[in-house]
Design a protein around this motif. Structure first.
Motif, PDB file in Angstrom:
ATOM      1  N   GLU A  89       0.713  -1.294  -0.119  1.00 34.27           N
ATOM      2  CA  GLU A  89      -0.193   0.016  -0.055  1.00 34.27           C
ATOM      3  C   GLU A  89       0.753   1.162   0.125  1.00 34.27           C
ATOM      4  OE1 GLU A  89      -2.509  -0.154   3.257  1.00 34.27           O
ATOM      5  OE2 GLU A  89      -3.114  -2.239   2.734  1.00 34.27           O
ATOM      6  N   ALA A  90       1.940   1.213   0.782  1.00 32.08           N
ATOM      7  CA  ALA A  90       3.057   2.311   0.803  1.00 32.08           C
ATOM      8  C   ALA A  90       3.414   2.554  -0.472  1.00 32.08           C
ATOM      9  CB  ALA A  90       4.000   2.103   1.804  1.00 32.08           C
ATOM     10  N   ILE A  91       3.752   1.595  -0.988  1.00 38.70           N
ATOM     11  CA  ILE A  91       4.599   1.687  -2.702  1.00 38.70           C
ATOM     12  C   ILE A  91       3.384   2.371  -3.338  1.00 38.70           C
ATOM     13  CG2 ILE A  91       5.067   0.251  -4.633  1.00 38.70           C
ATOM     14  CD1 ILE A  91       6.221  -1.922  -2.525  1.00 38.70           C
ATOM     15  N   THR A  92       2.357   2.004  -3.558  1.00 40.23           N
ATOM     16  CA  THR A  92       1.157   2.835  -4.412  1.00 40.23           C
ATOM     17  C   THR A  92       1.049   4.139  -4.034  1.00 40.23           C
ATOM     18  OG1 THR A  92      -0.029   0.508  -4.413  1.00 40.23           O
ATOM     19  CG2 THR A  92      -1.225   2.608  -4.893  1.00 40.23           C
ATOM     20  N   ARG A  93       1.228   4.550  -2.867  1.00 39.17           N
ATOM     21  CA  ARG A  93       1.205   5.989  -2.601  1.00 39.17           C
ATOM     22  C   ARG A  93       2.355   6.820  -2.495  1.00 39.17           C
ATOM     23  NH1 ARG A  93      -1.021   3.620   2.014  1.00 39.17           N
ATOM     24  NH2 ARG A  93       0.837   4.006   3.323  1.00 39.17           N
ATOM     25  N   ASN A  94       3.628   6.018  -2.610  1.00 42.63           N
ATOM     26  CA  ASN A  94       4.797   6.596  -2.592  1.00 42.63           C
ATOM     27  C   ASN A  94       5.772   6.103  -3.732  1.00 42.63           C
ATOM     28  OD1 ASN A  94       4.807   8.218   0.131  1.00 42.63           O
ATOM     29  ND2 ASN A  94       4.093   6.296   0.568  1.00 42.63           N
ATOM     30  N   ARG A  95       5.127   6.303  -4.838  1.00 42.89           N
ATOM     31  CA  ARG A  95       5.928   5.627  -6.136  1.00 42.89           C
ATOM     32  C   ARG A  95       7.397   6.250  -6.257  1.00 42.89           C
ATOM     33  NH1 ARG A  95       2.245   2.860  -8.896  1.00 42.89           N
ATOM     34  NH2 ARG A  95       0.141   3.377  -8.495  1.00 42.89           N
ATOM     35  N   ASP A  96       7.822   7.274  -5.618  1.00 43.00           N
ATOM     36  CA  ASP A  96       8.896   7.901  -5.732  1.00 43.00           C
ATOM     37  C   ASP A  96       9.889   7.265  -4.848  1.00 43.00           C
ATOM     38  OD1 ASP A  96       7.652   9.062  -3.703  1.00 43.00           O
ATOM     39  OD2 ASP A  96       9.099  10.681  -3.398  1.00 43.00           O
ATOM     40  N   ARG A  97       9.495   6.329  -3.961  1.00 45.16           N
ATOM     41  CA  ARG A  97      10.599   5.496  -2.976  1.00 45.16           C
ATOM     42  C   ARG A  97      10.856   4.193  -3.728  1.00 45.16           C
ATOM     43  NH1 ARG A  97      10.574   6.811   2.436  1.00 45.16           N
ATOM     44  NH2 ARG A  97      12.202   4.836   2.461  1.00 45.16           N
ATOM     45  N   GLY A  98      12.019   3.975  -4.342  1.00 43.25           N
ATOM     46  CA  GLY A  98      12.435   2.975  -5.021  1.00 43.25           C
ATOM     47  C   GLY A  98      12.760   2.019  -4.090  1.00 43.25           C
ATOM     48  N   ASP A  99      13.021   2.176  -2.769  1.00 47.10           N
ATOM     49  CA  ASP A  99      13.547   1.202  -1.771  1.00 47.10           C
ATOM     50  C   ASP A  99      12.460   0.337  -1.163  1.00 47.10           C
ATOM     51  OD1 ASP A  99      12.725   3.497  -0.626  1.00 47.10           O
ATOM     52  OD2 ASP A  99      13.556   3.111   1.288  1.00 47.10           O
ATOM     53  N   LEU A 100      11.125   0.711  -1.462  1.00 47.78           N
ATOM     54  CA  LEU A 100      10.002   0.107  -0.650  1.00 47.78           C
ATOM     55  C   LEU A 100      10.024  -1.249  -1.118  1.00 47.78           C
ATOM     56  CD1 LEU A 100       7.349   3.025  -0.245  1.00 47.78           C
ATOM     57  CD2 LEU A 100       9.000   2.066   1.482  1.00 47.78           C
ATOM     58  N   PRO A 101       9.950  -1.371  -2.532  1.00 48.40           N
ATOM     59  CA  PRO A 101       9.461  -3.006  -2.990  1.00 48.40           C
ATOM     60  C   PRO A 101      10.804  -3.768  -2.356  1.00 48.40           C
ATOM     61  CG  PRO A 101       9.380  -1.395  -4.864  1.00 48.40           C
ATOM     62  CD  PRO A 101       9.948  -0.709  -3.697  1.00 48.40           C
ATOM     63  N   GLY A 102      11.979  -3.509  -1.995  1.00 49.57           N
ATOM     64  CA  GLY A 102      12.985  -4.113  -1.595  1.00 49.57           C
ATOM     65  C   GLY A 102      12.653  -4.540  -0.040  1.00 49.57           C
ATOM     66  N   TRP A 103      12.237  -3.622   0.640  1.00 49.15           N
ATOM     67  CA  TRP A 103      11.718  -3.895   2.062  1.00 49.15           C
ATOM     68  C   TRP A 103      10.587  -4.814   2.170  1.00 49.15           C
ATOM     69  CZ3 TRP A 103      14.645  -3.082   5.958  1.00 49.15           C
ATOM     70  CH2 TRP A 103      15.580  -1.959   5.693  1.00 49.15           C
ATOM     71  N   ARG A 104       9.628  -4.559   1.090  1.00 53.28           N
ATOM     72  CA  ARG A 104       8.439  -5.474   1.118  1.00 53.28           C
ATOM     73  C   ARG A 104       8.866  -6.965   0.740  1.00 53.28           C
ATOM     74  NH1 ARG A 104       5.917  -4.875  -4.141  1.00 53.28           N
ATOM     75  NH2 ARG A 104       7.728  -5.859  -5.046  1.00 53.28           N
ATOM     76  N   ASN A 105       9.767  -7.102  -0.271  1.00 51.23           N
ATOM     77  CA  ASN A 105      10.308  -8.628  -0.323  1.00 51.23           C
ATOM     78  C   ASN A 105      11.307  -9.201   0.964  1.00 51.23           C
ATOM     79  OD1 ASN A 105       9.272  -7.899  -3.082  1.00 51.23           O
ATOM     80  ND2 ASN A 105      11.214  -7.626  -3.965  1.00 51.23           N
ATOM     81  N   ARG A 106      11.712  -8.091   1.397  1.00 49.44           N
ATOM     82  CA  ARG A 106      12.547  -8.703   2.545  1.00 49.44           C
ATOM     83  C   ARG A 106      11.654  -9.232   3.707  1.00 49.44           C
ATOM     84  NH1 ARG A 106      15.246  -6.139   7.244  1.00 49.44           N
ATOM     85  NH2 ARG A 106      16.881  -7.644   7.818  1.00 49.44           N
ATOM     86  N   MET A 107      10.477  -8.481   3.917  1.00 51.54           N
ATOM     87  CA  MET A 107       9.706  -8.845   4.805  1.00 51.54           C
ATOM     88  C   MET A 107       8.910  -9.998   4.677  1.00 51.54           C
ATOM     89  SD  MET A 107       9.131  -6.815   7.464  1.00 51.54           S
ATOM     90  CE  MET A 107      11.027  -6.795   7.268  1.00 51.54           C
ATOM     91  N   HIS A 108       8.333 -10.362   3.239  1.00 51.00           N
ATOM     92  CA  HIS A 108       7.850 -11.643   2.805  1.00 51.00           C
ATOM     93  C   HIS A 108       8.941 -12.971   2.984  1.00 51.00           C
ATOM     94  CE1 HIS A 108       3.985 -10.526   1.572  1.00 51.00           C
ATOM     95  NE2 HIS A 108       4.493  -9.623   0.869  1.00 51.00           N
ATOM     96  N   ALA A 109      10.212 -12.608   2.681  1.00 54.48           N
ATOM     97  CA  ALA A 109      11.229 -13.647   2.856  1.00 54.48           C
ATOM     98  C   ALA A 109      11.450 -14.082   4.253  1.00 54.48           C
ATOM     99  CB  ALA A 109      12.371 -13.011   2.147  1.00 54.48           C
ATOM    100  N   ARG A 110      11.066 -13.233   5.167  1.00 47.47           N
ATOM    101  CA  ARG A 110      11.315 -13.368   6.723  1.00 47.47           C
ATOM    102  C   ARG A 110      10.032 -14.045   7.200  1.00 47.47           C
ATOM    103  NH1 ARG A 110      13.936  -9.365  10.263  1.00 47.47           N
ATOM    104  NH2 ARG A 110      13.799 -11.227  11.440  1.00 47.47           N
ATOM    105  N   CYS A 111       9.010 -14.389   6.319  1.00 47.33           N
ATOM    106  CA  CYS A 111       7.830 -14.886   7.126  1.00 47.33           C
ATOM    107  C   CYS A 111       8.305 -16.438   7.966  1.00 47.33           C
ATOM    108  CB  CYS A 111       7.040 -15.508   5.887  1.00 47.33           C
ATOM    109  SG  CYS A 111       5.546 -16.360   6.484  1.00 47.33           S
ATOM    110  N   ARG A 112       7.516 -16.646   8.918  1.00 49.69           N
ATOM    111  CA  ARG A 112       7.701 -17.867   9.576  1.00 49.69           C
ATOM    112  C   ARG A 112       7.236 -19.369   8.816  1.00 49.69           C
ATOM    113  NH1 ARG A 112       8.949 -18.901  14.493  1.00 49.69           N
ATOM    114  NH2 ARG A 112       7.878 -20.655  14.627  1.00 49.69           N
ATOM    115  N   LEU A 113       6.393 -18.882   7.823  1.00 51.64           N
ATOM    116  CA  LEU A 113       5.711 -20.006   7.136  1.00 51.64           C
ATOM    117  C   LEU A 113       4.478 -20.688   7.948  1.00 51.64           C
ATOM    118  CD1 LEU A 113       8.841 -21.689   5.450  1.00 51.64           C
ATOM    119  CD2 LEU A 113       7.235 -19.612   4.512  1.00 51.64           C
ATOM    120  N   ASN A 114       4.688 -20.823   9.288  1.00 52.58           N
ATOM    121  CA  ASN A 114       3.391 -21.327   9.844  1.00 52.58           C
ATOM    122  C   ASN A 114       3.371 -20.796  11.431  1.00 52.58           C
ATOM    123  OD1 ASN A 114       5.521 -22.817  11.690  1.00 52.58           O
ATOM    124  ND2 ASN A 114       5.313 -24.732  10.445  1.00 52.58           N
ATOM    125  N   HIS A 115       2.172 -20.703  11.893  1.00 53.83           N
ATOM    126  CA  HIS A 115       2.192 -20.115  13.127  1.00 53.83           C
ATOM    127  C   HIS A 115       2.976 -20.764  14.189  1.00 53.83           C
ATOM    128  CE1 HIS A 115       0.188 -18.880  16.874  1.00 53.83           C
ATOM    129  NE2 HIS A 115      -0.322 -17.800  16.261  1.00 53.83           N
TER     130      HIS A 115
END
Length: 131
Positions: A89-115
């Motif tokens: 959502e932040a990427i959509t609102r802040n298209r000038d922030r090229g670093d946000l997709p990297g942060w998003r990808n890093r968050m998804h990569a850090r998922c525990r996968l299960n509770h």
């Protein structure tokens, strides 16, 4: 800590072993290097044992099956994936922030996968895309 700017490709780091050596050395006085290194290794091993439960897919802290059978588990979205979705959502609102997709990808990569306690798999669509 590193003096370089924190980015998705350069997360904050520290040399834990050196920090522990300094703390032990300051607190044990004249104990000698061998004692400091042995204490450091014991502390690092304890930290490693505690963090093993946070490895993606780990079941070390999961409730026993007979207890799980007594509770109603529901949809689970890990905090990492939830944060990744918020970053979308932040990427959509802040298209000038090229670093946000990297942060998003890093968050998804850090998922525990299960509770951590119930074992319910994370319901984020990002896991379906990787299958």
């Amino acid at each position: 800590m590193s003096d370089e700017q924190t980015t998705p490709d350069n997360p904050p780091t520290s040399d834990l072993a050196v920090d522990i050596e300094c703390a032990i050395g300051l607190n044990t006085g004249d104990g000698g290097a061998v004692g400091v290194y042995a204490a450091r290794d014991a502390v690092l091993a304890a930290i490693g044992n505690r963090s093993a439960a946070n490895v993606p897919g780990s079941t070390t802290e999961q409730l026993p099956a007979d207890v799980l059978a007594l509770i109603d588990t529901r949809h689970y979205l890990s905090t990492a994936c939830e944060t990744g979705r918020l970053l979308n959502e932040a990427i959509t609102r802040n298209r000038d922030r090229g670093d946000l997709p990297g942060w998003r990808n890093r968050m998804h990569a850090r998922c525990r996968l299960n509770h951590k306690f119930t074992g319910v798999p994370c319901g984020c669509p990002c896991h379906e895309e990787k299958s």
